[in-house]
Design a protein around this motif. Structure first.
Motif, PDB file in Angstrom:
ATOM      1  N   ALA A   1       0.827  -1.206   0.000  1.00 37.46           N
ATOM      2  CA  ALA A   1       0.000   0.000   0.000  1.00 37.46           C
ATOM      3  C   ALA A   1       0.863   1.259   0.000  1.00 37.46           C
ATOM      4  N   ILE A   2       1.915   1.263   0.795  1.00 39.23           N
ATOM      5  CA  ILE A   2       2.814   2.423   0.847  1.00 39.23           C
ATOM      6  C   ILE A   2       3.513   2.624  -0.493  1.00 39.23           C
ATOM      7  N   LEU A   3       3.966   1.523  -1.107  1.00 37.77           N
ATOM      8  CA  LEU A   3       4.608   1.627  -2.425  1.00 37.77           C
ATOM      9  C   LEU A   3       3.624   2.164  -3.462  1.00 37.77           C
ATOM     10  N   GLY A   4       2.371   1.682  -3.407  1.00 39.00           N
ATOM     11  CA  GLY A   4       1.362   2.151  -4.345  1.00 39.00           C
ATOM     12  C   GLY A   4       1.106   3.646  -4.207  1.00 39.00           C
ATOM     13  N   ILE A   5       1.033   4.107  -2.952  1.00 33.29           N
ATOM     14  CA  ILE A   5       0.808   5.530  -2.718  1.00 33.29           C
ATOM     15  C   ILE A   5       1.998   6.353  -3.218  1.00 33.29           C
ATOM     16  N   ALA A   6       3.208   5.855  -2.947  1.00 33.82           N
ATOM     17  CA  ALA A   6       4.405   6.577  -3.391  1.00 33.82           C
ATOM     18  C   ALA A   6       4.450   6.698  -4.910  1.00 33.82           C
ATOM     19  N   VAL A   7       4.074   5.617  -5.607  1.00 33.71           N
ATOM     20  CA  VAL A   7       4.063   5.652  -7.069  1.00 33.71           C
ATOM     21  C   VAL A   7       2.950   6.568  -7.585  1.00 33.71           C
ATOM     22  N   ALA A   8       1.823   6.617  -6.867  1.00 29.40           N
ATOM     23  CA  ALA A   8       0.661   7.376  -7.340  1.00 29.40           C
ATOM     24  C   ALA A   8       0.770   8.874  -7.093  1.00 29.40           C
ATOM     25  N   ILE A   9       1.572   9.303  -6.137  1.00 30.72           N
ATOM     26  CA  ILE A   9       1.631  10.731  -5.781  1.00 30.72           C
ATOM     27  C   ILE A   9       1.934  11.637  -6.983  1.00 30.72           C
ATOM     28  N   PRO A  10       2.965  11.333  -7.816  1.00 24.56           N
ATOM     29  CA  PRO A  10       3.215  12.211  -8.968  1.00 24.56           C
ATOM     30  C   PRO A  10       2.050  12.229  -9.966  1.00 24.56           C
ATOM     31  N   VAL A  11       1.408  11.072 -10.154  1.00 21.87           N
ATOM     32  CA  VAL A  11       0.281  10.998 -11.091  1.00 21.87           C
ATOM     33  C   VAL A  11      -0.885  11.831 -10.578  1.00 21.87           C
ATOM     34  N   ILE A  12      -1.189  11.710  -9.287  1.00 22.51           N
ATOM     35  CA  ILE A  12      -2.297  12.473  -8.699  1.00 22.51           C
ATOM     36  C   ILE A  12      -2.004  13.967  -8.752  1.00 22.51           C
ATOM     37  N   GLY A  13      -0.756  14.351  -8.440  1.00 23.55           N
ATOM     38  CA  GLY A  13      -0.381  15.755  -8.476  1.00 23.55           C
ATOM     39  C   GLY A  13      -0.537  16.354  -9.867  1.00 23.55           C
ATOM     40  N   GLU A  14      -0.116  15.592 -10.869  1.00 27.78           N
ATOM     41  CA  GLU A  14      -0.235  16.079 -12.245  1.00 27.78           C
ATOM     42  C   GLU A  14      -1.698  16.180 -12.665  1.00 27.78           C
ATOM     43  N   TYR A  15      -2.501  15.228 -12.210  1.00 30.96           N
ATOM     44  CA  TYR A  15      -3.927  15.266 -12.559  1.00 30.96           C
ATOM     45  C   TYR A  15      -4.610  16.481 -11.921  1.00 30.96           C
ATOM     46  N   LEU A  16      -4.274  16.781 -10.675  1.00 25.31           N
ATOM     47  CA  LEU A  16      -4.881  17.918  -9.993  1.00 25.31           C
ATOM     48  C   LEU A  16      -4.500  19.244 -10.623  1.00 25.31           C
ATOM     49  N   SER A  17      -3.303  19.310 -11.192  1.00 21.29           N
ATOM     50  CA  SER A  17      -2.854  20.579 -11.779  1.00 21.29           C
ATOM     51  C   SER A  17      -3.256  20.739 -13.237  1.00 21.29           C
ATOM     52  N   THR A  18      -3.390  19.628 -13.969  1.00 19.38           N
ATOM     53  CA  THR A  18      -3.668  19.720 -15.411  1.00 19.38           C
ATOM     54  C   THR A  18      -4.969  19.055 -15.816  1.00 19.38           C
ATOM     55  N   GLY A  19      -5.487  18.182 -14.969  1.00 20.05           N
ATOM     56  CA  GLY A  19      -6.684  17.437 -15.343  1.00 20.05           C
ATOM     57  C   GLY A  19      -6.399  16.287 -16.284  1.00 20.05           C
TER      58      GLY A  19
ATOM     59  N   VAL B   1      -3.944  12.632 -17.260  1.00 23.25           N
ATOM     60  CA  VAL B   1      -3.149  11.520 -16.718  1.00 23.25           C
ATOM     61  C   VAL B   1      -2.253  10.994 -17.841  1.00 23.25           C
ATOM     62  N   PRO B   2      -1.161  11.688 -18.114  1.00 21.11           N
ATOM     63  CA  PRO B   2      -0.305  11.262 -19.225  1.00 21.11           C
ATOM     64  C   PRO B   2       0.555  10.030 -18.886  1.00 21.11           C
ATOM     65  N   ARG B   3       0.742   9.790 -17.592  1.00 21.90           N
ATOM     66  CA  ARG B   3       1.592   8.653 -17.191  1.00 21.90           C
ATOM     67  C   ARG B   3       0.719   7.425 -16.928  1.00 21.90           C
ATOM     68  N   LEU B   4       0.154   6.886 -17.972  1.00 25.45           N
ATOM     69  CA  LEU B   4      -0.739   5.733 -17.799  1.00 25.45           C
ATOM     70  C   LEU B   4      -0.032   4.516 -17.214  1.00 25.45           C
ATOM     71  N   PRO B   5       1.185   4.153 -17.681  1.00 22.26           N
ATOM     72  CA  PRO B   5       1.863   2.989 -17.078  1.00 22.26           C
ATOM     73  C   PRO B   5       2.073   3.164 -15.565  1.00 22.26           C
ATOM     74  N   THR B   6       2.448   4.366 -15.141  1.00 21.28           N
ATOM     75  CA  THR B   6       2.640   4.618 -13.709  1.00 21.28           C
ATOM     76  C   THR B   6       1.327   4.505 -12.957  1.00 21.28           C
ATOM     77  N   ALA B   7       0.265   5.015 -13.564  1.00 23.67           N
ATOM     78  CA  ALA B   7      -1.056   4.917 -12.928  1.00 23.67           C
ATOM     79  C   ALA B   7      -1.495   3.468 -12.791  1.00 23.67           C
ATOM     80  N   PHE B   8      -1.245   2.670 -13.843  1.00 22.27           N
ATOM     81  CA  PHE B   8      -1.586   1.243 -13.781  1.00 22.27           C
ATOM     82  C   PHE B   8      -0.770   0.538 -12.693  1.00 22.27           C
ATOM     83  N   LEU B   9       0.524   0.886 -12.592  1.00 22.13           N
ATOM     84  CA  LEU B   9       1.373   0.270 -11.570  1.00 22.13           C
ATOM     85  C   LEU B   9       0.865   0.591 -10.170  1.00 22.13           C
ATOM     86  N   ALA B  10       0.513   1.864  -9.938  1.00 22.57           N
ATOM     87  CA  ALA B  10       0.000   2.255  -8.634  1.00 22.57           C
ATOM     88  C   ALA B  10      -1.292   1.511  -8.307  1.00 22.57           C
TER      89      ALA B  10
END
Length: 301
Positions: A235-253, A255-264
């Motif tokens: 769970a901690i690893l998933g959150i760590a991987v997801a933080i950049p994806v979530i941050g980018e989504y909140l600022s731009t709307g 999700v360009p990093r689909l592989p990272t999102a799938f990994l999280a």
């Protein structure tokens, strides 16, 4: 008196004589585990009952001993003449008096093992195993790896031995901790092997087998802790991987990093599966303990 042996021709005669002297009413059983020297012949000539166990390994040998032999109490010792026969009554009396279920010959508390033992890393290995068992099971043993131990008939009849080799001592320590058997540790004076006697232990390979046994039994006996910690890590690893994806989504709307999102997402799904596994296996382990307690009561009757 149980003596599992593999190539102990140098010492077995003295071991048998010493225990005949200190326990004159006891029968000494020597189980020869495919020795290539005269261990069996010498043991027989010194008055021991000699039997053969063809499956190689101390665990196999002790398992067969307990299947074959019926006694009020059992005392088991290695055939290398490193344990004092004079301590035998101290290990047996608490068993026969009904005070404890297991007794252990403690080599470490008085410092004799550290002083006498000349094999590198053995003291380190003992301390590592002892520390792991204390932290994982909440039980403090002074000497986990001792080869000098006793147990009652009830303990022997309900003792599941699965280990094939020298990891047997670790399995016994974890079993007694998990099943809450009464254990007494009796300080003894350890002495190193005499000249010409060679240890069968391999520090690296046998040490790795012991660590693997600790991990495997921790999974079996404490599945909620094992899979629960694994779930938390995932769970901690998933959150760590997801933080950049979530941050980018909140600022731009976006999700360009689909592989990272799938990994999280995959890590969080695995964390949920691991937690579910922990809950299911914890229920099974608790039911297994209940069945074991009933089996002990039936064996007592």
């Amino acid at each position: 008196m149980l003596v599992p042996c593999y190539n102990e021709a140098v010492t077995i005669g003295k071991v048998i004589d010493d225990f005949h002297r200190c326990l004159p009413g006891a029968t000494v059983y020597v189980y020869d585990n495919n020795s290539t020297d005269d261990t069996a012949t010498i043991a027989r000539s010194h008055g021991a009952v000699v039997r053969t166990e063809r499956r190689q390994g101390k665990g196999h040998t002790v398992r067969q001993m307990l299947r074959d032999i019926d006694a009020d109490a059992y005392l088991m010792v290695d055939g290398d003449d490193t344990y004092p026969a004079e301590a035998a009554p101290d290990l047996l009396n608490p068993l026969l008096d009904g005070e404890v279920d297991f007794s252990l010959g403690d080599r470490l508390s008085n410092g004799t093992y550290e002083h006498e033992n000349k094999r590198a890393f053995h003291n380190l290995g003992n301390n590592l195993v002892r520390t792991l068992i204390r932290h994982l099971y909440g039980v403090s043993y002074t000497d986990v790896m001792t080869g000098y131990r006793g147990f009652t008939r009830l303990a022997a009849r309900t003792l599941p031995i699965l280990s094939p080799g020298f990891e047997l001592e670790t399995e016994l320590a974890i079993h007694t901790a998990d099943k809450r058997w009464r254990v007494a540790e009796i300080p003894i004076d350890y002495r190193d092997r005499p000249a010409g006697s060679i240890s069968k232990l391999n520090t690296l390979s046998d040490g790795l087998r012991v660590l693997r046994t600790i991990a495997g039994l921790f999974k079996d006996y404490r599945p909620f802790a094992f899979f629960g910690w694994l779930s938390l890590l995932l769970a901690i690893l998933g959150i760590a991987v997801a933080i950049p994806v979530i941050g980018e989504y909140l600022s731009t709307g976006l999700v360009p990093r689909l592989p990272t999102a799938f990994l999280a997402s995959a890590l969080e799904i695995l964390a949920a599966l691991s937690l579910t596994t922990a809950l299911i296996l914890d229920t099974i382990a608790k039911n297994s303990r209940k069945q074991y307690e009933l089996a002990v009561l039936n064996a007592r009757r």
